[in-house]
Design an enzyme around this catalytic site. Structure first.
Site, short mmCIF file in Angstrom:
data_model
loop_
_atom_site.label_atom_id
_atom_site.label_comp_id
_atom_site.label_asym_id
_atom_site.label_seq_id
_atom_site.Cartn_x
_atom_site.Cartn_y
_atom_site.Cartn_z
CE1 TYR A 129 -3.65 -2.37 0.79
CE2 TYR A 129 -4.60 -0.58 0.64
CZ TYR A 129 -4.68 -2.24 0.47
OH TYR A 129 -5.90 -2.66 0.63
CE LYS A 179 1.30 -18.28 -2.19
NZ LYS A 179 0.08 -19.96 -1.96
CG ASP A 212 -2.85 -20.23 -1.08
OD1 ASP A 212 -2.80 -19.96 0.32
OD2 ASP A 212 -2.35 -21.06 -1.77
CG ASP A 236 -8.00 -4.53 0.81
OD1 ASP A 236 -9.07 -4.33 1.47
OD2 ASP A 236 -8.18 -5.05 -0.48
CG ASP A 240 -13.49 -7.53 0.83
OD1 ASP A 240 -13.21 -5.98 2.06
OD2 ASP A 240 -13.92 -6.77 -0.51
C1 IPM Z 1 -10.74 -1.08 2.35
C2 IPM Z 1 -10.60 -0.60 1.54
C3 IPM Z 1 -9.23 0.12 0.89
C4 IPM Z 1 -8.16 -0.37 1.14
C5 IPM Z 1 -9.72 1.22 -0.15
C6 IPM Z 1 -10.81 2.08 -0.71
C7 IPM Z 1 -8.10 1.59 -0.08
O1 IPM Z 1 -10.85 -1.36 0.10
O2 IPM Z 1 -10.41 -0.18 3.73
O3 IPM Z 1 -10.41 -2.05 2.92
O4 IPM Z 1 -7.81 -1.20 0.63
O5 IPM Z 1 -7.82 -0.54 2.18
MN MN Z 2 -11.02 -3.65 1.16
#
Ligand code: IPM
Ligand code: MN
Length: 333
Positions: A129, A179, A212, A236, A240
């Site tokens: 990042y 990883k 993975d 990140d 999700d």
């Molecule tokens: C999150 C989002 C951010 C990230 C983006 C919007 C930059 O996806 O907070 O998870 O990748 O960290």
């Molecule tokens: Mn994210």
């Protein structure tokens, strides 16, 4: 923390459904009897389109004076992707040294009969990042792009230490996700640092998963996890997935923390600005409300935070503001 001292909160509603869900989060915090003094900061894609500001040095120094920052969501389809994310969200994470991204997950995964309850501690200021790398011979057939992952001993160590401390207050189990079999340089630094910090926490049982494999366990056996620590990009992606197996992204909350408290920490739902449903009342404010509960934890208002979490476990229905009002009524003590 005394209930009579107002906590000073900077509010960045942002774009799309951001202001809608943030308003409900503030309604619930106030409903729980926590005294906060808020200042709205008009930032995000809409503001950028109006006068070009994403996050000026001046605005950033104003934000530093607050106890916490509550953010809704930023991003609008009219602004090229990446601009607001990098200029506002990532800039705050880096400049305010919000080195821990804490994302709790609880629920029952689809197809599972047993609930899970775990927390991902994502390193939040390093990895891929940071913007290391570049492009050569752009636009030619010989174009080359590199994007390095930056991992400092100090950065990895402080994220690991935070995760071990969190595990101490929970079921005393911590999994490192990386990883290491392929990313041998970064993975080796992470593994050695993790092992060194582990020696300070002899009662915490540790485990290691490749990222993975962790994706499979998130879906098929999330009950194995208590606390996970991982790098910025793996975190990140995994969070999700964590949201998807824990009732959906509409419930996923996050805290961007500066545990050293050299400045304010920032609290935001994991979801985005969802411009397609803005103004319809369809946005689920629970992720924002649970993010506000994480803010209250960090401000020392743990009783109110626990009450909010309990209230969010009961079923909710209706519009964005109906849901906020229902939860606010439940937490009123
Ligand atoms: C999150 C989002 C951010 C990230 C983006 C919007 C930059 O996806 O907070 O998870 O990748 O960290
Ligand atoms: Mn994210």
């Amino acid at each position: 923390m005394s209930a009579t001292t107002a906590h000073r909160v900077a509010v960045i509603g942002g774009d799309g459904i951001g202001p809608e869900v943030t308003a409900e989060a503030l309604k619930v915090v106030r409903g729980a009897g926590v005294i906060i003094e808020t200042t709205e900061f008009d930032l995000g894609g809409a503001r950028y389109l109006r006068d070009g500001e994403i996050l000026s040095d001046d605005t950033l120094s104003q934000l530093r004076a607050y106890d916490a920052i509550l953010l809704g969501a930023v991003g609008t389809p009219e602004v090229p992707p990446g601009l607001i994310e990098r200029g506002l969200l990532l800039r705050m994470r880096f400049e305010l040294d919000l080195y821990v991204n804490q994302r709790p997950f609880s629920g029952t995964a689809p197809g599972s009969s047993r609930p899970h309850d775990f927390v991902v501690i994502r390193e939040n200021t390093e990895g891929p990042y940071v913007g290391e790398g570049g492009v050569l011979r752009k636009g030619t057939p010989h174009e080359v792009a590199t994007q390095g992952s930056v991992n400092s001993r100090m950065g990895v160590e402080r994220a690991c230490r935070y995760a071990f401390e969190m595990a101490m207050g929970r079921r005393q189990h911590l999994t490192l996700v990386h990883k290491t079999n392929v990313l041998t340089f970064a993975g080796d630094l992470w593994q050695r640092t993790f092992n060194a910090v582990a020696a300070e926490f002899p009662t915490v049982a540790t485990a290691y998963n490749h990222v993975d494999a962790a994706c499979i366990y998130f879906v098929q056996d999330p009950q194995r996890y208590d606390v996970i620590v991982t790098d910025n990009l793996f975190g990140d992606i995994l969070t999700d997935l964590g949201g998807a197996v824990s009732g959906g992204i509409g419930l996923a909350s996050s805290a961007n923390l500066n545990p050293a408290r050299t400045g304010p920490s920032m609290f935001e739902p994991v979801h985005g600005s969802a411009p397609d449903i803005v103004g319809t009342g369809k946005a689920n404010p629970v992720a924002a409300i649970l993010s506000a509960a994480l803010m209250l934890d960090f401000l020392g208002e743990t009783t109110a935070a626990d009450r909010i979490r309990q209230a969010c476990e009961q079923p909710v229905s209706g519009s964005t503001s109906d849901i906020g009002s229902q939860i606010a009524a439940r937490v009123a003590g």
